[in-house]
Design an enzyme around this catalytic site. Structure first.
Site, PDB file in Angstrom:
ATOM      1  N   TYR A  36      35.153  40.170  47.245  1.00 23.89           N
ATOM      2  CA  TYR A  36      34.824  40.772  48.532  1.00 23.89           C
ATOM      3  C   TYR A  36      33.414  40.398  49.013  1.00 23.89           C
ATOM      4  O   TYR A  36      32.999  40.770  50.107  1.00 23.89           O
ATOM      5  CB  TYR A  36      34.954  42.306  48.461  1.00 23.89           C
ATOM      6  CG  TYR A  36      36.393  42.773  48.353  1.00 23.89           C
ATOM      7  CD1 TYR A  36      37.386  41.932  47.868  1.00 23.89           C
ATOM      8  CD2 TYR A  36      36.756  44.050  48.738  1.00 23.89           C
ATOM      9  CE1 TYR A  36      38.697  42.355  47.763  1.00 23.89           C
ATOM     10  CE2 TYR A  36      38.078  44.472  48.636  1.00 23.89           C
ATOM     11  CZ  TYR A  36      39.032  43.618  48.144  1.00 23.89           C
ATOM     12  OH  TYR A  36      40.338  44.038  48.042  1.00 23.89           O
TER      13      TYR A  36
ATOM     14  N   LYS B 269      41.265  41.043  33.934  1.00 27.48           N
ATOM     15  CA  LYS B 269      42.289  40.032  33.654  1.00 27.48           C
ATOM     16  C   LYS B 269      41.579  38.949  32.847  1.00 27.48           C
ATOM     17  O   LYS B 269      41.491  37.786  33.269  1.00 27.48           O
ATOM     18  CB  LYS B 269      42.857  39.519  34.987  1.00 27.48           C
ATOM     19  CG  LYS B 269      44.033  38.582  34.872  1.00 27.48           C
ATOM     20  CD  LYS B 269      45.345  39.280  34.596  1.00 27.48           C
ATOM     21  CE  LYS B 269      46.441  38.243  34.351  1.00 27.48           C
ATOM     22  NZ  LYS B 269      47.722  38.833  33.962  1.00 27.48           N
TER      23      LYS B 269
ATOM     24  N   ASP C 218      47.606  43.852  35.233  1.00 23.87           N
ATOM     25  CA  ASP C 218      49.049  43.929  35.462  1.00 23.87           C
ATOM     26  C   ASP C 218      49.673  44.982  34.554  1.00 23.87           C
ATOM     27  O   ASP C 218      50.536  45.767  34.984  1.00 23.87           O
ATOM     28  CB  ASP C 218      49.729  42.553  35.304  1.00 23.87           C
ATOM     29  CG  ASP C 218      49.173  41.714  34.171  1.00 23.87           C
ATOM     30  OD1 ASP C 218      48.235  42.163  33.479  1.00 23.87           O
ATOM     31  OD2 ASP C 218      49.682  40.592  33.969  1.00 23.87           O
TER      32      ASP C 218
ATOM     33  N   ASP D 267      40.582  48.072  44.304  1.00 24.14           N
ATOM     34  CA  ASP D 267      41.187  48.339  45.604  1.00 24.14           C
ATOM     35  C   ASP D 267      42.686  48.567  45.432  1.00 24.14           C
ATOM     36  O   ASP D 267      43.263  49.539  45.929  1.00 24.14           O
ATOM     37  CB  ASP D 267      40.919  47.137  46.530  1.00 24.14           C
ATOM     38  CG  ASP D 267      41.270  47.420  47.974  1.00 24.14           C
ATOM     39  OD1 ASP D 267      41.766  48.525  48.272  1.00 24.14           O
ATOM     40  OD2 ASP D 267      41.054  46.531  48.817  1.00 24.14           O
TER      41      ASP D 267
ATOM     42  N   ASP E 298      45.144  52.394  45.311  1.00 25.02           N
ATOM     43  CA  ASP E 298      46.278  52.739  46.179  1.00 25.02           C
ATOM     44  C   ASP E 298      47.443  53.201  45.302  1.00 25.02           C
ATOM     45  O   ASP E 298      48.140  54.172  45.615  1.00 25.02           O
ATOM     46  CB  ASP E 298      46.718  51.541  47.036  1.00 25.02           C
ATOM     47  CG  ASP E 298      45.996  51.515  48.390  1.00 25.02           C
ATOM     48  OD1 ASP E 298      44.878  52.054  48.478  1.00 25.02           O
ATOM     49  OD2 ASP E 298      46.558  50.948  49.351  1.00 25.02           O
TER      50      ASP E 298
HETATM   51 MG    MG Z   1      42.558  49.723  49.917  1.00 24.59          MG
END
Ligand code: MG
Ligand code: NAI
Length: 331
Positions: free
Chosen positions: A125, A176, A209, A233, A237
Site C-alpha cells: 500500500y 506468507k 491462506d 486488510d 473483512d
Molecule cells: Mg478493507
C-alpha cells in the site's frame, strides 16, 4: 479538559453511522468540541479537492478523528482511498491499525475475542511501483512491497505489548514466508527477536491462506494476530464476517507515540447500496467511538458503551433506532 474531535462523515452511510456514534459519545457524558470536515466523494465531485493541505494541518491539531467512510460510485476507485484514507495514515503516521473482533451470543461464533494488528503504513500500500509502456500491448505494471525494519518492529512490538496485557497472552504472526522470501524473512526475524523480550507471550505462525481456513473453521483459536498491510486488510473483512458481520467490525488507526491524532473508523465502506435507507448498522462506528474514548483516557465511558452494546445485542431497527437504544442504555 474538552477534547477536540474531528468529524469526517464522508459518503453514503458514513455520515449516518457517525451521527449515531457521536450520539452515544454524548450519552456517555464525554465532553468534546466537534470540528467538522467536508471531505469525501461529494466534496471531490464539487471542487476537485480530496484532502486540502489546510484541512490536513487543521487535523494535525486535533485530539482524535472520527471517520465514517468515503467512496461514491461516481469517483474512480483509488482517488479517495489513496488521496484521503492512505494519505491520512501516512501523514499522521498511524502505523497500527487495530481491529478487535468480539462475537456475542447471537453469533455463530460466540466466544470469539480476538484483535488483529495490521501494519498500516507500508507493504504494497506504500505506492511503490509504476507503469512501463502503459496502454500498449507490451505494458508492464509493478507494485512493490515496502517493509522497513523500523515499520515492522514498531508494529510487532505494539502487538506483543497488547498480547502481554490480555488474559490469554497469545500472539500469532500471519504472513506468507514460504513464498514472500524477503518481506516474510524480515517479518519473521523481527517477530522472533521481539518475542525474546516477551517471555510471557506464547507465539504461533500461520501462513495467510491457512489463517483464512482457521478463521472460518475455528476463529476462537486466535487471541492477537499481527500481520502486514495487505493481509490485514483481507483478514479483517473475514474476521468481521465471522464475528457478527461487517456492520459490527470496528477499527482504530493509531499513532501510539501520540505525535498526531489517531483516526477511528468502522471497517466497512460507504455502502452505497443501502445509503439513505436506514439499514446501516451503526454498531461498527459506535465501537470505533468507544475505542476513541479509551484512547483519550475515558476508559470508564468506553466500558459503559461496550456493555450497552452487549445489552442491546438483539435490538433491530433503523440506524437511528439502534443508536437511540444504545445511547439510552449508556446513560
Ligand atoms: Mg478493507
Ligand atoms: P462496503 O463495506 O461499503 O459494503 C460491502 C457490503 O456490506 C454491502 O453489501 C453493504 O451494504 C454492506 N454493509 C457495509 N456497511 C454496513 C453496515 N454498517 N450495516 C450493514 N451492512 C453494511 O464495501 P464496498 O461495497 O466494497 O465499497 C463501497 C464503497 O466504500 C467504495 O467506494 C469503496 O471504495 C468504499 N470503501 C471505503 C472504506 C473506507 O472509507 N474506509 C473502506 C471500504 C470501502
Amino acid at each position: 479538559m474538552t477534547h477536540r474531535i474531528g468529524i469526517i462523515g464522508g459518503d453514503g452511510v458514513g455520515p449516518e453511522v457517525v451521527a449515531e456514534a457521536m450520539k452515544v459519545v454524548d450519552a456517555a457524558g464525554v465532553a468534546y468540541t466537534p470540528v467538522v470536515f467536508d471531505l469525501g466523494g461529494a466534496r471531490y465531485l464539487r471542487d476537485g479537492e480530496v484532502l486540502p493541505d489546510a484541512d490536513l494541518e487543521a487535523i494535525r491539531g486535533l485530539d482524535a478523528v472520527m471517520l465514517g467512510a468515503v467512496g461514491t460510485p461516481e469517483v474512480a476507485p483509488g482517488v479517495l482511498e489513496r488521496g484521503l484514507l492512505l494519505r491520512l495514515r501516512f501523514e499522521l503516521d498511524l502505523f497500527v491499525n487495530l481491529r478487535p473482533f468480539v462475537a456475542g451470543p447471537s453469533s455463530l461464533n460466540d466466544g470469539v475475542d480476538m484483535v488483529v494488528i495490521r501494519e498500516n503504513t507500508e507493504g504494497v500500500y506504500a505506492g511503490e511501483g509504476g507503469f512501463l509502456r502503459k496502454g500498449t500491448p507490451n505494458e508492464i505494471a509493478t507494485q512493490g512491497s515496502v517493509n522497513t525494519r523500523l515499520g515492522v518492529e514498531r508494529c510487532v512490538r505494539f502487538a506483543f505489548e497488547l498480547a502481554a496485557s490480555r488474559g490469554r497472552k497469545h500472539l500469532t504472526l500471519v504472513h506468507k514466508t514460504n513464498v514472500l522470501q524477503f518481506a516474510g524473512d524480515l517479518w519473521q526475524r523481527v517477530f522472533d527477536e521481539v518475542a525474546a523480550e516477551f517471555g510471557s507471550v506464547e507465539t504461533a505462525y500461520h501462513h495467510v491462506d491457512a489463517a483464512c481456513i482457521y478463521l472460518v473453521q475455528d476463529p476462537a483459536r486466535y487471541d492477537v494476530v499481527v500481520t502486514d498491510n495487505l493481509f490485514g486488510d483481507i483478514l479483517t473483512d473475514l474476521g468481521g464476517a465471522v464475528s457478527g458481520g461487517i456492520g459490527r467490525a470496528a477499527s482504530a488507526n493509531l499513532n501510539p507515540t501520540r505525535t498526531s491524532p489517531s483516526v477511528f473508523e468502522p471497517v466497512h465502506g460507504s455502502a452505497p447500496d443501502i445509503a439513505g435507507t436506514g439499514k446501516a448498522d451503526p454498531r461498527a462506528a459506535i465501537v470505533s467511538a468507544a475505542m476513541m474514548m479509551e484512547f483519550l483516557g475515558k476508559e470508564d465511558a468506553a466500558q459503559r458503551v461496550r456493555e450497552a452494546i452487549e445489552k442491546t445485542e438483539d435490538v433491530t431497527g433503523s440506524t437511528s433506532e439502534i443508536g437511540d437504544a444504545i445511547a439510552e442504555q449508556v446513560q
